[in-house]
Design a protein around this motif. Structure first.
Motif, PDB file in Angstrom:
ATOM      1  N   ARG A   1       0.868  -1.185   0.000  1.00 12.58           N
ATOM      2  CA  ARG A   1       0.000   0.000   0.000  1.00 12.58           C
ATOM      3  C   ARG A   1       0.898   1.227   0.000  1.00 12.58           C
ATOM      4  N   LEU A   2       0.871   1.959  -1.101  1.00  7.63           N
ATOM      5  CA  LEU A   2       1.797   3.084  -1.233  1.00  7.63           C
ATOM      6  C   LEU A   2       1.287   4.304  -0.473  1.00  7.63           C
ATOM      7  N   GLN A   3       2.256   5.138  -0.109  1.00 10.13           N
ATOM      8  CA  GLN A   3       1.934   6.318   0.672  1.00 10.13           C
ATOM      9  C   GLN A   3       2.994   7.373   0.372  1.00 10.13           C
ATOM     10  N   SER A   4       2.573   8.623   0.272  1.00 11.81           N
ATOM     11  CA  SER A   4       3.543   9.682  -0.021  1.00 11.81           C
ATOM     12  C   SER A   4       4.377   9.951   1.237  1.00 11.81           C
ATOM     13  N   PRO A   5       5.614  10.447   1.049  1.00 16.14           N
ATOM     14  CA  PRO A   5       6.451  10.748   2.225  1.00 16.14           C
ATOM     15  C   PRO A   5       5.777  11.727   3.174  1.00 16.14           C
ATOM     16  N   GLU A   6       4.986  12.656   2.640  1.00 15.62           N
ATOM     17  CA  GLU A   6       4.303  13.629   3.509  1.00 15.62           C
ATOM     18  C   GLU A   6       3.267  12.918   4.381  1.00 15.62           C
ATOM     19  N   ASP A   7       2.528  11.991   3.787  1.00 14.96           N
ATOM     20  CA  ASP A   7       1.524  11.247   4.558  1.00 14.96           C
ATOM     21  C   ASP A   7       2.184  10.402   5.631  1.00 14.96           C
ATOM     22  N   ARG A   8       3.353   9.859   5.299  1.00 17.60           N
ATOM     23  CA  ARG A   8       4.073   9.049   6.278  1.00 17.60           C
ATOM     24  C   ARG A   8       4.578   9.919   7.431  1.00 17.60           C
TER      25      ARG A   8
ATOM     26  N   ASP B   1      -2.938   7.840   9.757  1.00 14.34           N
ATOM     27  CA  ASP B   1      -2.352   7.080   8.659  1.00 14.34           C
ATOM     28  C   ASP B   1      -3.319   7.122   7.478  1.00 14.34           C
ATOM     29  N   SER B   2      -2.835   7.630   6.337  1.00 17.13           N
ATOM     30  CA  SER B   2      -3.733   7.801   5.186  1.00 17.13           C
ATOM     31  C   SER B   2      -4.242   6.460   4.650  1.00 17.13           C
ATOM     32  N   ARG B   3      -3.552   5.359   4.953  1.00 18.82           N
ATOM     33  CA  ARG B   3      -3.965   4.058   4.417  1.00 18.82           C
ATOM     34  C   ARG B   3      -5.055   3.413   5.260  1.00 18.82           C
TER      35      ARG B   3
END
Lengths: 252, 163
Positions: free
Chosen positions: A148-155, A198-200
Motif C-alpha cells: 500500500r503506497l503512501q507519499s512521504p508527507e503522509d508518512r 495514517d492515510s492508508r
C-alpha cells in the motif's frame, strides 16, 4: 623509598574507573511479606555503565532473588521501564554517571500498575487499553497485489508516534492514570494516533469514537509527564492534543 | 523460613497451620489489584459527547470570562474612585441598563458553570471511593444550582425602590 610506591598506588586507583554506588531498590515479595521495603546494595561499578548493568551485578553477584524484566537491554523492547530516582526511565538507557552516583540511586517499579514482585508489574491493564484502540491496519475492499503506497508527507504525519515501544513509562507517569486507572493512558492514545493519522487506514473514525470515552482523551490534563517520561522522545502530549483536535473538528 | 521450622516442630503442614500470619510459597501475600481490570462491574460503554462538550465549554467560557471578569474588576475596583464608590445606589444605577444586566448575568452563569465543571474534574480526579465522589459531586451541583438560580433571580427581579 616508600613515596614512589604510594604514588603508584594512588595513580592506579585514580586510573581505575570503578566507583562505589548505592542502589536503593524497592523490594516486594508476596511470599515473604505483604509490605514493600527498601533495600540498599553497595556495588563497585564503572559510572559509564547503565543502571541495568548495576541491576545485573546485584542479581548475578549479590542477591539472586532480585526480580526485574529486561529483554534486549538496548532500549528497543521496552521491558525494563522503572522509576529511577523518582522518574520513569529505561534502566538500559540510563547511565549511572548521568543520575548523580554520589547519592543512593532509588529504583522502584513503575507506578499505577500492580506490583507482582520487586520491579515486575502486571502490564495487563496497560495492554488492555492498548488493545482497545485497535492498533492494527483496518481497510476495506480487495487487498492490493502490491504494497500500500503512501507519499512521504503522509508518512511524516504520524512518524513520531510510530516510535512507541510500549514500555509503559508514559502511562505509569500520568497522575490521572494513578488515580483510578480507568483512563486509557498516553500510550494507548499514541498508538491510536499512529493509525488515525495514517492515510492508508480506514478506521480512524472508529478509533476516535473509542477515545471519545468518558475515560478517553478528555481526561488528559496536559501535565506533560508523559512527554518527559518517554524514553523515545515522542511528543506524547502533542499527539493527545492532535487527537482532541481531530475529535472536535470532526464534530463541528 | 519460619514456616519451615513450625512445620518441623508441630508436624502441621503450612496449609493447615499458621496460614494467617506467615506468608510463604503456598500462601503469598495478596497483591493490590489493578483498577483497569475488566470485571463484571465494568460498564460496557461510557462513550458520549458530554466530556468533549465539557472540555470545549471550559476553553470557550474561559476566553469570554477573561473579558467579562477583567472588565468587571476594572469597573468595580479601579475606575472612577475605586471600591469606595460601590453602594446600593451604584449597583442600582448599573442594573438600570440592560447591557450591565446581561453582562452580569452572563458572567454569573459562565463563571459558575466554569468553576463548577472545574471542581467536578478535580473531584473525579482526586476522590478515591465512588461514594465519596458521588456525594461530593451532589454537594457541588446543589451549591452551583442554588447560586446560579439565586443570582439570576436577583438580577431579573431587582427593585431599586426597595425599602
Amino acid at each position: 623509598m616508600a613515596t614512589p610506591v604510594l604514588d603508584k598506588v594512588e595513580a592506579e586507583s585514580a586510573a581505575s574507573p570503578y566507583i562505589t554506588v548505592t542502589f536503593r531498590v524497592r523490594r516486594f515479595n508476596p511470599e515473604v511479606s505483604a509490605e514493600a521495603t527498601w533495600e540498599d546494595f553497595q556495588l563497585e561499578i564503572d559510572p559509564k555503565e547503565r543502571v541495568l548493568d548495576g541491576l545485573h551485578k546485584i542479581k548475578w553477584e549479590l542477591d539472586g532473588t532480585l526480580t526485574f524484566r529486561r529483554s534486549c537491554a538496548h532500549g528497543i523492547c521496552g521491558s525494563d521501564a522503572m522509576r529511577i530516582n523518582g522518574r520513569n526511565r529505561l534502566a538500559c538507557k540510563t547511565l549511572i554517571k548521568d543520575i548523580n552516583p554520589e547519592k543512593p540511586i532509588t529504583i522502584e517499579p513503575i507506578k499505577g500498575l500492580t506490583v507482582l514482585k520487586d520491579l515486575v508489574v502486571d502490564m495487563e491493564p496497560f495492554f488492555q487499553a492498548y488493545r482497545d484502540v485497535m492498533p492494527f491496519l483496518v481497510t476495506t475492499g480487495n487487498e492490493p497485489t502490491r504494497e500500500r503506497l503512501q507519499s512521504p508527507e503522509d508518512r511524516e504525519r504520524f512518524d513520531d508516534t510510530t516510535k512507541c515501544i510500549l514500555c509503559a513509562a508514559c502511562t505509569s507517569s500520568c497522575p490521572v492514570f494513578w488515580n483510578d486507572g480507568q483512563y486509557f493512558g498516553p500510550a494507548a492514545i499514541v498508538n491510536a494516533h499512529r493509525f488515525i493519522f495514517d492515510s492508508r487506514d480506514e478506521a480512524g473514525e472508529q478509533r476516535l469514537e473509542i477515545l471519545n470515552d468518558k475515560d478517553g482523551v478528555w481526561r488528559c490534563r496536559t501535565t506533560f509527564n508523559c512527554t518527559d517520561a518517554c524514553p523515545r522522545g515522542i511528543e506524547v502530549t502533542k499527539a493527545i492534543q492532535e487527537v482532541k483536535r481531530a475529535l472536535i473538528t470532526r464534530r463541528f | 523460613m519460619s514456616a519451615d521450622t513450625t512445620t518441623a516442630t508441630s508436624g502441621i503442614g503450612p496449609v493447615e497451620g499458621g496460614a494467617g500470619t506467615a506468608y510463604g510459597v503456598d500462601n503469598p501475600a495478596p497483591v493490590i489489584e489493578a483498577p483497569r481490570k475488566r470485571t463484571a462491574k465494568t460498564p460496557r460503554s461510557t462513550r458520549g459527547n458530554f466530556e468533549m462538550a465539557a472540555w470545549l465549554f471550559m476553553r470557550l467560557s474561559g476566553i469570554v470570562l477573561v473579558v467579562l471578569v477583567l472588565g468587571h474588576l476594572l469597573i468595580q475596583l479601579v475606575l472612577d474612585g475605586g471600591v469606595s464608590k460601590i453602594g446600593f445606589a451604584f449597583v442600582a444605577g448599573r442594573w438600570a441598563s440592560p447591557f450591565w444586566q446581561i453582562w452580569d448575568l452572563l458572567m454569573l452563569w459562565l463563571a459558575m458553570l466554569h468553576g463548577g465543571n472545574g471542581l467536578r474534574t478535580v473531584i473525579n480526579d482526586y476522590a478515591e471511593r465512588d461514594t465519596t465522589r458521588f456525594w461530593l459531586k451532589m454537594l457541588l451541583y446543589t451549591a452551583t444550582v442554588f447560586t446560579v438560580l439565586l443570582g439570576t433571580l436577583v438580577i431579573f427581579t431587582f427593585d431599586p425602590n426597595i425599602r
